[in-house]
Design an enzyme around this catalytic site. Structure first.
Site, short mmCIF file in Angstrom:
data_model
loop_
_atom_site.label_atom_id
_atom_site.label_comp_id
_atom_site.label_asym_id
_atom_site.label_seq_id
_atom_site.Cartn_x
_atom_site.Cartn_y
_atom_site.Cartn_z
N THR A 125 15.31 -1.76 63.52
CA THR A 125 15.92 -3.04 63.87
C THR A 125 15.38 -4.16 62.98
O THR A 125 16.14 -5.01 62.49
CB THR A 125 15.67 -3.37 65.35
N CYS A 145 21.98 -1.47 72.92
CA CYS A 145 23.08 -1.04 72.05
C CYS A 145 24.16 -0.30 72.83
O CYS A 145 25.35 -0.57 72.66
CB CYS A 145 22.54 -0.20 70.89
N ASN A 187 24.91 0.77 66.14
CA ASN A 187 23.85 0.38 67.07
C ASN A 187 22.82 -0.56 66.45
O ASN A 187 22.18 -1.35 67.16
CB ASN A 187 23.13 1.63 67.59
#
Length: 348
Positions: free
Chosen positions: A13, A147, A315
């Site tokens: 991320t 997500c 995601n």
């Protein structure tokens, strides 16, 4: 030009967020922190960023003030550290799970422990712009969404908004997810030898993203019954949420088009995908890799009031970092699509 720093930038991320911010024309990246990678170039863990930046990781203890702070730490970390970080930035976007739920009583139920700072939960806005855009404009604390929860919510929200769902019956959601959704520091389930070729049910009941879906689809205090299951597939990126929802009365496709267009016609990253032929006639996550789009489609069951809703996204983008940048754009008054224009790849 506002400055932004990333706390916990060595994971998937954090790397995706850094990629986006480095190309954002309105933001200056100030620092990226990592306890284990401090002193190393960020491209040592994110090799796609070679020649894009010479930034090095700094230790979290050396974090300096910035205008915006993104938290990309593992779940459970910002619960403890947020009180010490609040004086580092006016705007904080937490992409972990630690401030997604409004009700502190939900944390023992879904996460197995109490929230150590329940008084801060009310300070956060759930960062899905399609549902909370006006709140995000004024918010200094924004929580990223799960997500899988994001895909399920965006697929179903128009129906609950229109009041056409029979909430006496459960809405059944089955989500297939790629391996990057588990993050960098995972166990053997995400190793290639164990993940390659699998279609593995890993959380058939009790998944914590259920709480977000229930929270966001609650209308007039009526919490819908949600049956949520999660399945791991071999893909690296991508989520496909297939939801089975029962309608109060039969609806034709033209009625459903009207409902979804009313909700999403002005949304820059929502696309209705429902075509009569072709291999891409329904939402498919593969072609969304690297993009901030969420594709939504449906199919009516001709033998009942069941409607099958499909929602696909990347995601790491719409399910995490991309939506974080989208929220930043809204909060700072930038055009909402700034830095997020990439359309994905085909073929890939």
């Amino acid at each position: 030009m506002p400055s932004a720093s990333i706390v916990g930038g060595s994971g998937f991320t954090g790397g995706e967020l850094l990629r986006l911010l480095l190309s954002h024309p309105e933001v200056e990246v100030r620092q990226v922190t990592s306890e284990r990678q401090a002193g190393k170039f960020v491209h040592s863990t994110h090799p796609n960023l070679r020649k894009r930046t010479q930034l090095k990781y700094t230790h979290p203890s050396e974090l300096q003030p910035a205008d915006v702070l993104f938290l990309c730490t593992p779940h459970g970390v910002s619960m403890e550290t947020l009180p010490q970080l609040r004086d580092k930035a006016e705007i904080i976007v937490d992409l972990s799970a630690d401030y997604r739920l409004n009700n502190p009583d939900d944390y023992p139920t879904w996460y197995g422990h109490a929230h150590p700072n329940p008084d801060l939960l009310g300070s956060f806005v759930y960062g899905v712009p399609e549902l909370h855009r006006e709140e995000i404009r004024e918010a200094n604390y924004i929580s990223g969404a799960g997500c899988m929860a994001t895909a399920a919510i965006l697929g179903l929200y128009p129906l609950f908004r229109a009041g056409v769902v029979d909430t006496r019956l459960p809405t059944v959601i089955e989500v297939k997810t790629g391996s990057s959704g588990s993050g960098v520091d995972t166990g053997p389930a995400s190793q290639h030898a164990e993940r390659s070729g699998v279609i593995r049910s890993f959380k058939p009941t009790g998944h914590r993203h259920s709480a977000e879906v229930i929270q966001e689809l609650t209308v007039d205090g009526c919490a819908p019954p949600i049956a949520f299951s999660a399945t791991a597939v071999e893909a690296v990126r991508g989520i496909l949420a297939t939801s089975h929802v029962f309608l109060k009365e039969p609806l034709e496709d033209r009625d459903l088009w009207r409902i979804y267009r009313a909700a999403y016609k002005d949304e820059p990253f929502m696309r209705i995908v429902k075509e009569s032929s072709g291999i891409h006639r329904y939402p498919e996550p593969k072609i969304l890799s690297g993009s901030n789009y969420c594709d939504v489609g449906w199919e009516r069951d001709p033998h009942s009031n069941r409607l099958v809703v499909m929602a696909a996204l990347d995601n790491l983008m719409k399910g995490a970092s991309g939506m974080g940048v989208q929220a930043l754009n809204i909060r700072c008054g930038f055009p909402e699509t700034t830095g997020l224009e990439f359309a994905g790849l085909h073929p890939i």
